[in-house]
Design an enzyme around this catalytic site. Structure first.
Site, mmCIF file in Angstrom:
data_model
loop_
_atom_site.group_PDB
_atom_site.id
_atom_site.type_symbol
_atom_site.label_atom_id
_atom_site.label_comp_id
_atom_site.label_asym_id
_atom_site.label_seq_id
_atom_site.Cartn_x
_atom_site.Cartn_y
_atom_site.Cartn_z
ATOM 1 C CE LYS A 1 -4.461 0.939 0.233
ATOM 2 N NZ LYS A 1 -5.565 0.122 -0.265
ATOM 3 N N GLY B 1 -20.044 7.167 2.659
ATOM 4 C CA GLY B 1 -19.039 7.323 1.596
ATOM 5 C C GLY B 1 -19.702 7.162 0.252
ATOM 6 N N GLY C 1 -17.930 7.584 -2.913
ATOM 7 C CA GLY C 1 -16.846 7.732 -3.884
ATOM 8 C C GLY C 1 -16.809 6.542 -4.820
ATOM 9 C CG ASN C 2 -13.038 5.502 -6.818
ATOM 10 O OD1 ASN C 2 -13.487 6.282 -7.637
ATOM 11 N ND2 ASN C 2 -11.764 5.469 -6.469
ATOM 12 N N GLY D 1 -18.579 3.555 -2.702
ATOM 13 C CA GLY D 1 -19.935 3.769 -2.181
ATOM 14 C C GLY D 1 -20.981 3.942 -3.270
#
Ligand code: NAD
Length: 445
Positions: free
Chosen positions: A105, A233, A235-236, A238
């Site tokens: 990561k 959330g 975003g990408n 949610g």
């Protein structure tokens, strides 16, 4: 606070599962630390002429199962312990979903909203250059995460390509080997389609999470009919969870992003409309009264409470709660107030250990992050594979393969939970460790 330090939590999760499984002691020690941690300084000149120095991180946790793999996050809270935990979770996740990758990561500590696109590009390209020696299709493959997207991945591919062609970085280290076009493209996943991205990657984490959820409901003998959902959330991840759950007939009653949320007890009619509105306005709570989404009947009934604070989403009276934003949102402070009976963890690390215990006592079923959100990396594997084999699959093909992978992973985790009489979270760790131990023993026999 230690109990909210994700790396301390990750080690506790590893320790508990290793003990239950009777994991080899040497392997336990290997997995308790990172193979490599990288911290770089990223000074850039801003558009106003000032110089700003950012810090970038990359942690390569383990590569027993294959090349390191994991996203890049741009967020003010990024630090070494967060990245260590996220890298460890990637090792576990990749093993659970059965893709030949280890875990990594990375990220940069910054608020991307305060940078112009040019500044963001300059910073990303500098970060890519600093990582050139350690990334590559067969070494370590980054991907998007919070506040990063296909465009940003595209800049990294460009930078890698330019440097390889100029004979630096990966090319310099591997001068005897010619890097193929496919390997150049496979340096990151989550790319734009025209740079070698996969169809279906954008929706994959949300779609995959919904497949895990549906399979788990079947295993638990629960009917999906009429269940209400709140999602933290948008975003990408949610927005696509909302989309696919709605297609499956679930009633989405609550949505939020970092700036606010909406609650409609009768159900939000069309999450796609909300999506479009958020793209126009930039924040979600400004999108309630637009077109078909605006429902004055609900508004009156809720006595003005339709616009809610982001954290209120967690305590709504719903059947299913989906954290799809950041870690440490379900803690000992609010776990008792959660009314949902099932939590589908799409964010990484949303629940602290203390909160997990409280939820367990309340009988809440938690479908853990390392299983629930593994659809993203499974599709990243498909993208990497297509790049290396010069193939391009249709979205239908990708989602079909993804559905199968998610169903298999869910069945395996469920079976382990029965065999070891554990929670689904512990079962997911045990399943990952079993798979890694098997590979490790083969490599060392
Ligand atoms: P994103 O940046 O696209 O979206 C994050 C969303 O969370 C945004 O809508 C943001 O407004 C919201 N948010 C941030 N802070 C919040 C707060 N305090 N309260 C409410 N909402 C808040 O990021 P993403 O890619 O959707 O990732 C979300 C989570 O899913 C992260 O934990 C990430 O690690 C995990 N994840 C992402 C992927 C992927 O493929 N993108 C894969 C696996 C796991």
């Amino acid at each position: 606070m230690n109990n909210e330090n994700p790396w301390i939590r990750a080690k506790q999760q590893l320790t508990q599962a290793a003990k239950k499984l009777g994991l080899d002691k040497l392997l336990f020690s290997i997995l308790s630390e990172q193979d490599r941690t990288i911290e770089v300084s990223l000074p850039i000149q801003m558009e106003n002429g000032s110089i700003k120095v950012f810090r970038g991180y990359r942690v390569q946790h383990n590569n027993i199962q294959g090349p390191y793999k994991g996203g890049l996050r741009y967020h003010p809270k990024v630090d070494m312990d967060e990245v260590k935990a996220l890298a460890f979770w990637m090792t576990m996740k990749n093993a659970i979903v059965g893709v030949p990758f280890g875990g990594a990561k990375g990220g940069i500590a910054l608020d991307p909203k305060t940078l112009s696109e040019n500044e963001l590009e300059k910073l990303t390209r500098l970060f890519a250059r600093k990582l050139l020696d350690v990334i590559g299709a067969k070494k370590d493959v980054p991907a998007p995460d919070v506040n990063t997207n296909p465009k940003i991945m595209g800049w990294i591919v460009d930078e890698f390509k330019v440097s390889c062609e100029a004979g630096s970085g990966f090319a310099r280290q591997n001068s005897k080997f010619k890097i193929t076009e496919g390997e150049l493209r496979a340096v990151v996943t989550g790319k734009p389609i025209d740079k070698g991205g996969s169809e279906g990657r954008v929706v994959a984490t949300g779609f995959g999470g919904v497949q895990v959820f549906l399979s788990m409901l079947k295993k638990l003998g629960k009917s999906p009919k009429g269940l209400t959902v709140a999602i933290m959330g948008f975003g990408n991840v949610g927005r696509y969870v909302a989309h696919f759950l709605q297609i499956e007939g679930f009633k989405i009653v609550g949505l939020c992003d970092s700036r606010g949320g909406i609650y409609v007890s009768d159900g939000i009619e069309d999450t796609e409309e909300i999506n479009k509105c958020k793209e126009e306005k930039g924040f979600l709570s400004g999108c309630y009264c637009v077109g078909s989404v605006c429902d004055f009947k609900n508004k009156k009934k809720l006595n003005g409470r339709d616009i809610i604070k982001p954290e209120d989403i967690l305590e709504l009276p719903v059947d299913i709660l989906v954290p799809a934003a950041l870690e440490n949102v379900i803690t000992s402070r609010n776990a008792d107030k959660i009314k949902a009976k099932i939590i589908l963890e799409l964010a990484n690390g949303p629940t602290t250990l203390e909160a997990d215990t409280i939820l367990g006592k309340k009988g809440v079923i938690v479908i853990p992050d390392i299983l629930a959100n593994s659809g993203g990396v499974a599709t990243s594997y498909f993208e990497w594979y297509q790049n290396l084999h010069n193939e391009h699959w249709t979205e239908e093909d990708v989602l079909k393969k993804l559905k199968e992978k998610m169903e298999t992973a869910t069945e395996e985790v469920y079976a382990v939970s029965k065999e070891y009489k554990t929670t689904l979270r512990e079962a997911a760790y045990i399943q990952a460790l079993k798979r890694i131990e098997k590979t490790w023993k083969t490599q060392n026999s």
